[in-house]
Motif scaffolding. Sequence first.
Motif, PDB file in Angstrom:
ATOM      1  N   TYR A 232      51.834 128.826 -58.665  1.00 51.08           N
ATOM      2  CA  TYR A 232      51.909 130.224 -59.060  1.00 51.08           C
ATOM      3  C   TYR A 232      52.722 131.028 -58.058  1.00 51.08           C
ATOM      4  N   LEU A 233      53.326 132.089 -58.558  1.00 44.22           N
ATOM      5  CA  LEU A 233      54.053 133.053 -57.741  1.00 44.22           C
ATOM      6  C   LEU A 233      53.335 134.390 -57.816  1.00 44.22           C
ATOM      7  N   VAL A 234      53.077 134.995 -56.664  1.00 35.08           N
ATOM      8  CA  VAL A 234      52.463 136.322 -56.609  1.00 35.08           C
ATOM      9  C   VAL A 234      53.515 137.307 -56.109  1.00 35.08           C
ATOM     10  N   LEU A 235      53.761 138.347 -56.888  1.00 38.79           N
ATOM     11  CA  LEU A 235      54.744 139.369 -56.541  1.00 38.79           C
ATOM     12  C   LEU A 235      54.047 140.633 -56.069  1.00 38.79           C
ATOM     13  N   MET A 236      54.553 141.230 -54.994  1.00 42.60           N
ATOM     14  CA  MET A 236      53.961 142.441 -54.415  1.00 42.60           C
ATOM     15  C   MET A 236      55.048 143.435 -54.037  1.00 42.60           C
ATOM     16  N   ASN A 237      54.644 144.710 -53.918  1.00 43.11           N
ATOM     17  CA  ASN A 237      55.589 145.702 -53.413  1.00 43.11           C
ATOM     18  C   ASN A 237      55.480 145.774 -51.897  1.00 43.11           C
ATOM     19  N   GLN A 238      56.194 146.703 -51.278  1.00 39.75           N
ATOM     20  CA  GLN A 238      56.259 146.744 -49.817  1.00 39.75           C
ATOM     21  C   GLN A 238      54.934 147.136 -49.162  1.00 39.75           C
ATOM     22  N   ALA A 239      53.995 147.636 -49.978  1.00 39.82           N
ATOM     23  CA  ALA A 239      52.667 147.967 -49.462  1.00 39.82           C
ATOM     24  C   ALA A 239      51.652 146.860 -49.757  1.00 39.82           C
ATOM     25  N   TYR A 240      52.140 145.689 -50.136  1.00 41.22           N
ATOM     26  CA  TYR A 240      51.300 144.534 -50.486  1.00 41.22           C
ATOM     27  C   TYR A 240      50.480 144.774 -51.758  1.00 41.22           C
TER      28      TYR A 240
ATOM     29  N   ILE B 161      57.793 141.601 -51.444  1.00 40.76           N
ATOM     30  CA  ILE B 161      56.919 140.626 -50.784  1.00 40.76           C
ATOM     31  C   ILE B 161      56.462 139.623 -51.837  1.00 40.76           C
ATOM     32  N   ILE B 162      56.475 138.336 -51.476  1.00 41.54           N
ATOM     33  CA  ILE B 162      55.989 137.319 -52.409  1.00 41.54           C
ATOM     34  C   ILE B 162      55.067 136.347 -51.681  1.00 41.54           C
ATOM     35  N   ALA B 163      54.254 135.663 -52.469  1.00 39.15           N
ATOM     36  CA  ALA B 163      53.472 134.527 -51.978  1.00 39.15           C
ATOM     37  C   ALA B 163      53.488 133.478 -53.077  1.00 39.15           C
ATOM     38  N   ILE B 164      53.357 132.220 -52.694  1.00 37.47           N
ATOM     39  CA  ILE B 164      53.225 131.161 -53.688  1.00 37.47           C
ATOM     40  C   ILE B 164      51.889 130.463 -53.458  1.00 37.47           C
ATOM     41  N   ALA B 165      51.428 129.778 -54.462  1.00 39.06           N
ATOM     42  CA  ALA B 165      50.143 129.079 -54.351  1.00 39.06           C
ATOM     43  C   ALA B 165      50.121 127.917 -55.326  1.00 39.06           C
TER      44      ALA B 165
END
Length: 239
Positions: A141-149, A183-187
């Motif tokens: 999965y990909l998690v998408l965030m703005n600059q404030a997380y 900002i992104i994270a993967i999981a």
Amino acid sequence: MTEWGVSEIYEPERLTITQWNEEDRPREKLMRLGGEALTDAELLAIIIGGGVVGKTAVDITKQILKDCDNNLAILSKRTLEQLMSYHGIGEAKAISIMAVAELGRRRELTKMPERKKLDNSKALYDELWPRMRDLDVEEAYLVLMNQAYKHIDTIRLSHGGITETAVDVRVIMKHAIQQNATIIAIAHNHPSGNTRPSRDDEMLTKRVAEACRTMRIFFADHIIVTDGDYYSFRDNGKI
């Protein structure tokens, strides 16, 4: 010299919307530039769908809006009968206009939900766990965030493994750019219950980190999710 009568004066044929340059057509313009680039008349023309002989949908909606002082609040109060008094607006089109006006009113009354802040590995795990807890195969999965997380979106990238072939880093960057994520994270999950990262996990993390540096996107974390536990690449100093 022959005098021209009024009936003999040449009037150019009026173009239908489908004869306009493609870049000027409301539907195509919206797809290319987004809704904010269209006038109220053009947006309303998309709703009613088409015009009549001699009048485009935009001609009709311009007249309706003119009679409403170009005020959408006034338009929203028009009755079915008032809208149907315009040539080219039948019952179906009038109902469509009234439905859109009602949706706009309800939107004004609806409070936007507060976006989750995902600024640590536990918050990311809590966001992802409900999606992944019952999986018997690996999914990424990909998690998408703005600059404030603040959370923008969570997207499934693959089903059945997370090798470099299964997860295309270009697709990750594409999603981030399309949704203006900074900002992104993967999981991904390990159905075996083992949180230890594999070589494929580490290679993917490295490639995503390199791509993020190039695109000036902050790579927050890579989380491995298991039943009741998780592994964070950032918490373990591997990002």
